[in-house]
Motif scaffolding. Structure first.
Motif, short mmCIF file in Angstrom:
data_model
loop_
_atom_site.label_atom_id
_atom_site.label_comp_id
_atom_site.label_asym_id
_atom_site.label_seq_id
_atom_site.Cartn_x
_atom_site.Cartn_y
_atom_site.Cartn_z
N GLU A 15 0.85 -1.19 0.00
CA GLU A 15 0.00 0.00 0.00
C GLU A 15 0.89 1.24 0.00
N GLN A 16 0.31 2.38 -0.38
CA GLN A 16 1.09 3.61 -0.36
C GLN A 16 1.17 4.11 1.08
N PRO A 17 2.32 4.71 1.45
CA PRO A 17 2.46 5.15 2.84
C PRO A 17 1.38 6.15 3.23
N ASN A 18 0.87 6.02 4.43
CA ASN A 18 -0.13 6.93 5.01
C ASN A 18 -1.42 7.07 4.20
N ALA A 19 -1.67 6.09 3.30
CA ALA A 19 -2.88 6.20 2.48
C ALA A 19 -3.95 5.24 3.01
N LEU A 20 -5.21 5.55 2.71
CA LEU A 20 -6.31 4.65 3.05
C LEU A 20 -7.03 4.24 1.77
N TYR A 21 -7.84 3.17 1.88
CA TYR A 21 -8.44 2.55 0.69
C TYR A 21 -9.92 2.26 0.90
N TYR A 22 -10.68 2.32 -0.19
CA TYR A 22 -12.07 1.87 -0.17
C TYR A 22 -12.10 0.43 -0.65
N HIS A 23 -13.03 -0.36 -0.09
CA HIS A 23 -13.19 -1.76 -0.50
C HIS A 23 -14.36 -1.83 -1.50
N CYS A 24 -14.03 -2.12 -2.75
CA CYS A 24 -15.05 -2.14 -3.81
C CYS A 24 -15.16 -3.54 -4.38
N SER A 25 -16.33 -3.84 -4.96
CA SER A 25 -16.43 -5.11 -5.68
C SER A 25 -17.32 -5.00 -6.90
N ALA A 26 -16.99 -5.81 -7.89
CA ALA A 26 -17.74 -5.85 -9.15
C ALA A 26 -17.98 -7.31 -9.50
N VAL A 27 -19.24 -7.72 -9.51
CA VAL A 27 -19.59 -9.10 -9.86
C VAL A 27 -20.89 -9.08 -10.67
N ILE A 28 -21.23 -10.23 -11.27
CA ILE A 28 -22.56 -10.36 -11.87
C ILE A 28 -23.33 -11.39 -11.09
N ASP A 29 -24.40 -10.95 -10.48
CA ASP A 29 -25.29 -11.83 -9.73
C ASP A 29 -26.32 -12.36 -10.73
N PRO A 30 -26.56 -13.70 -10.73
CA PRO A 30 -27.48 -14.24 -11.75
C PRO A 30 -28.87 -13.59 -11.71
N GLU A 31 -29.32 -13.15 -10.51
CA GLU A 31 -30.65 -12.55 -10.42
C GLU A 31 -30.63 -11.04 -10.59
N LYS A 32 -29.61 -10.39 -10.02
CA LYS A 32 -29.62 -8.93 -9.99
C LYS A 32 -28.77 -8.28 -11.06
N GLY A 33 -28.01 -9.08 -11.81
CA GLY A 33 -27.16 -8.50 -12.84
C GLY A 33 -25.90 -7.88 -12.27
N LEU A 34 -25.37 -6.88 -12.95
CA LEU A 34 -24.10 -6.27 -12.55
C LEU A 34 -24.24 -5.63 -11.18
N GLN A 35 -23.38 -6.04 -10.26
CA GLN A 35 -23.38 -5.48 -8.91
C GLN A 35 -22.04 -4.81 -8.65
#
Ligand SMILES: [Zn+2]
Ligand SMILES: [Zn+2]
Length: 242
Positions: A15-35
């Protein structure tokens, strides 16, 4: 560097020093589509009825969160710049994205938003992304019928059915109460008789939430499949433009 080397680099780079991060995700749910989603945290209540939560993107220490995800069996990438981000778009799944990069690229996923509880109690969905029927209190006729049919027209607590007991009146109840941010959709609605419904104390019974959970496959089990679906979708998108 090959494609595989790049993935390995993103799964292990510091990680970069003194930096913070967001936790993101990208999947395709069979019922809901792109999440496409960001892990959020509670940051207040909206000034409306029913009272709804306001949530915003949650910041993490990138390496610690990535390692935790790896241990839990979810591969995750650590994203420090625009090039890294392109790989995430191609691969989907989980990523820890550098705070300033995420805020520049998809601020609307991070800014405080009014949210409802996802059925099953696993996460949250922004009110903007939901349909009118999911937001309103009373289920539509179609939704109500779907719930009654799924439950075999029997109370899911005592098992009584109007077919055998003439005094049984069936209700369709919100497992996560509507007033507490629950959605009006089949995954959050369950059939109860009037007697069991009246006697439900407290009105939000986690056993019913769990019972509904069993009727629908757990997201965790299909997670890797959902990433594969995402990758197939990206591939078809790319083929369409080239
Ligand atoms: Zn009952
Ligand atoms: Zn109820």
């Amino acid at each position: 560097m090959t494609y595989k080397d790049e993935i390995l680099r993103l799964m292990t780079q510091p990680e970069q020093p003194n930096a913070l991060y967001y936790h993101c995700s990208a999947v395709i749910d069979p019922e809901k589509g792109l999440q496409w989603s960001v892990q959020t945290q509670w940051c207040g209540y909206a000034d409306e009825r029913p009272r709804r939560e306001i949530r915003k993107g949650c910041l993490y220490h990138g390496e610690a969160q990535r390692n935790w995800l790896h241990e839990a069996g979810y591969p995750a990438l650590l994203i420090n710049d625009e090039l890294d981000l392109k790989y995430f778009y191609l691969l989907g799944g989980n990523a820890l994205i550098l705070q300033e990069l995420a805020e520049k690229r998809f601020a609307h996923h991070i800014e405080p938003t009014v949210c409802l509880r996802e059925s099953g109690g696993l996460g949250f969905a922004s009110a903007d992304s939901l349909s009118k029927t999911q937001l309103q209190h009373a289920p539509t006729k179609t939704v109500r019928m779907e719930v009654l049919t799924r439950d075999g027209r029997r109370c899911q607590i005592c098992g009584r059915s109007p077919a055998y007991y003439v005094d049984v009146e069936l209700h369709v109840h919100h497992a996560i109460p509507w007033g507490k941010g629950g959605m009006t959709e089949v995954q959050n609605l369950i059939t109860l008789c009037k007697t069991c419904h009246d006697g439900l104390e407290p009105h939000c019974d986690m056993d019913l939430v769990n019972l509904l959970h069993e009727k629908y496959p757990n997201v965790a089990f299909t997670y890797l499949e959902d990433i594969k679906r995402y990758q197939a979708w990206i591939k078809s998108q790319m083929e369409a433009v080239t």
